[in-house]
Design a protein around this motif. Structure first.
Motif, short mmCIF file in Angstrom:
data_model
loop_
_atom_site.label_atom_id
_atom_site.label_comp_id
_atom_site.label_asym_id
_atom_site.label_seq_id
_atom_site.Cartn_x
_atom_site.Cartn_y
_atom_site.Cartn_z
N ASN A 169 -44.52 -4.42 4.93
CA ASN A 169 -44.42 -5.53 5.74
C ASN A 169 -44.29 -6.42 5.02
O ASN A 169 -44.75 -7.07 4.29
CB ASN A 169 -45.55 -5.30 6.95
CG ASN A 169 -45.26 -4.46 8.34
OD1 ASN A 169 -44.61 -4.89 9.12
ND2 ASN A 169 -46.34 -3.32 7.65
N LEU A 170 -43.81 -8.39 5.71
CA LEU A 170 -44.08 -9.47 5.57
C LEU A 170 -45.46 -10.26 5.95
O LEU A 170 -44.93 -9.60 7.54
CB LEU A 170 -42.59 -9.75 5.87
CG LEU A 170 -41.69 -9.57 5.71
CD1 LEU A 170 -40.70 -10.58 5.72
CD2 LEU A 170 -41.56 -9.32 3.66
N ILE A 197 -45.04 -8.24 1.04
CA ILE A 197 -44.54 -9.08 0.49
C ILE A 197 -45.20 -10.56 1.65
O ILE A 197 -45.07 -10.60 2.37
CB ILE A 197 -43.02 -8.99 0.40
CG1 ILE A 197 -42.73 -8.17 -0.45
CG2 ILE A 197 -42.37 -10.89 -0.04
CD1 ILE A 197 -41.03 -8.07 -0.79
N ILE A 198 -45.99 -11.29 0.65
CA ILE A 198 -46.53 -12.12 1.19
C ILE A 198 -45.73 -13.67 0.90
O ILE A 198 -45.32 -14.25 -0.57
CB ILE A 198 -47.99 -12.40 0.56
CG1 ILE A 198 -48.90 -11.03 1.41
CG2 ILE A 198 -48.15 -14.10 1.60
CD1 ILE A 198 -49.92 -11.44 0.12
N VAL A 199 -45.35 -15.02 1.65
CA VAL A 199 -44.35 -15.33 1.34
C VAL A 199 -44.52 -16.86 1.93
O VAL A 199 -45.43 -16.72 3.40
CB VAL A 199 -43.07 -15.75 2.18
CG1 VAL A 199 -42.01 -14.05 1.63
CG2 VAL A 199 -42.91 -15.59 3.93
N LYS A 202 -39.88 -11.56 11.94
CA LYS A 202 -39.63 -10.36 11.65
C LYS A 202 -41.12 -10.27 10.26
O LYS A 202 -41.29 -8.29 10.16
CB LYS A 202 -38.60 -9.56 10.20
CG LYS A 202 -37.24 -9.97 10.89
CD LYS A 202 -37.16 -8.43 11.14
CE LYS A 202 -35.36 -8.46 11.66
NZ LYS A 202 -35.65 -7.13 12.27
N ALA A 203 -41.89 -11.11 10.35
CA ALA A 203 -43.64 -10.82 9.37
C ALA A 203 -44.51 -9.69 10.68
O ALA A 203 -44.77 -9.87 12.19
CB ALA A 203 -44.02 -12.00 9.41
N GLU A 204 -44.76 -9.37 10.25
CA GLU A 204 -46.16 -8.73 10.79
C GLU A 204 -47.26 -9.52 10.71
O GLU A 204 -47.97 -10.01 12.02
CB GLU A 204 -46.96 -8.13 9.83
CG GLU A 204 -47.73 -6.88 9.87
CD GLU A 204 -48.56 -7.02 8.75
OE1 GLU A 204 -49.59 -5.11 8.93
OE2 GLU A 204 -48.40 -6.30 7.53
N LEU A 208 -37.46 -4.62 0.02
CA LEU A 208 -38.12 -4.41 -0.45
C LEU A 208 -39.18 -3.72 -0.21
O LEU A 208 -40.16 -3.12 -1.19
CB LEU A 208 -37.95 -5.51 -1.31
CG LEU A 208 -36.62 -5.86 -2.29
CD1 LEU A 208 -37.16 -7.31 -3.22
CD2 LEU A 208 -36.49 -5.05 -3.46
N ALA A 209 -40.36 -4.99 0.75
CA ALA A 209 -41.38 -4.12 1.29
C ALA A 209 -41.26 -2.82 1.39
O ALA A 209 -42.53 -2.11 0.91
CB ALA A 209 -41.29 -5.18 2.45
#
Length: 277
Positions: free
Chosen positions: A76-77, A234-236, A258-260, A226-227
């Motif tokens: 997840n993001l 993947i932490i942005v 889209k992020a968790e 990619l995650a």
């Protein structure tokens, strides 16, 4: 006989400006083959993703918590957003510090002395030798090093684990950065047997324009891919628009969707920064 030669029947000759029948047949056969291959691929993709009650997918692996609440899981993001100079680097440092404690001190949810460290409420799962990969696209080489050094001090560690890989990409061409992220994930998955987490401080710097809708959708789609592929979060880090809680451009809107988890930082008039999600 009028002296004229017999001409071939009209049906045996190609008409002017038209391809012969055998070429038409070949093109039609090629198209049919391509359509069959596309259908076969579509069926394979669907069958591999079909949900069945008797075959539950693996539960997401918790990687990072904040104040006891799960915020990042594998595949997840996670987004950390705030105004410029609003405390994003410090908050990210707390998350990295928690991961360093988990890696260097062997901490886990049961034994970690989290209260003895300055992780700002973050807690990390055991890394089990997996790679932690950090990318800084915004800071100068020295400032990027300073951020990593502060995270180490927060964790109370004097040396970094061999499975932590930190890079500064400020001077790398924008169009190359995402390719470097993917290449490093591939390399460390092989070397370390897996990836614990990837952190991108400055995800907007992976795009030429955060306001280009198509580019934003493709970038977020790639990060999600990619995650999932490397089974890691993947932490942005993203900036908010000045004077607004909305993240910048189409990129911010799409990645928020889209992020968790979407974490936001807000600095009050008294200078105190609050983090909420």
């Amino acid at each position: 006989n009028d002296g004229n030669f017999d001409e071939a029947p009209e049906t045996d000759k190609a008409k002017p400006g038209h391809p012969p029948d055998n070429l038409i047949d070949a093109v039609a056969a090629s198209k049919a083959t391509q359509e069959a291959a596309a259908m076969e691929r579509a069926i394979a993709l669907l069958d591999a993703r079909r949900l069945r009650l008797e075959a539950p997918p693996p539960k997401p692996v918790p990687v990072l918590k904040l104040c006891g609440q799960q915020i990042s899981t594998a595949g997840n993001l996670t987004v950390l957003a705030g105004q410029s100079k609003g405390g994003k680097s410090a908050a990210l440092g707390g998350a990295v510090a928690a991961m360093l404690m988990a890696a260097v001190k062997g901490c886990d949810d049961e034994t970690a002395p989290w209260d003895a460290a300055d992780c700002l409420g973050f807690e990390a799962a055991p890394m089990d030798g997996k790679a932690l990969i950090l990318f800084d696209t915004e800071q100068s080489p020295y400032d990027a090093w300073q951020n990593l050094s502060r995270a180490a001090r927060r964790a109370g560690v004097e040396s970094l684990p061999e499975t932590l890989f930190a890079y500064r990409l400020l001077d790398v061409n924008t169009m190359e950065r995402l390719g470097l992220v993917e290449a490093e994930m591939k390399r460390r998955k092989i070397e370390c047997g897996g990836i614990f987490a990837v952190i991108i401080d400055g995800a907007a710097d992976l795009a030429l324009s955060v306001n280009d809708e198509r580019e934003a959708y493709l970038l977020v789609e790639k990060l999600v891919h990619l995650a999932v592929k490397y089974d890691c979060p993947i932490i942005v880090v993203l900036h908010e628009n000045p004077g607004s809680e909305k993240m910048r451009g189409h990129l911010g809107s799409q990645i928020e969707r889209k992020a968790e988890t979407n974490l936001r930082l807000s600095k009050g008039s008294n200078g105190v920064v609050e983090m909420f999600g």
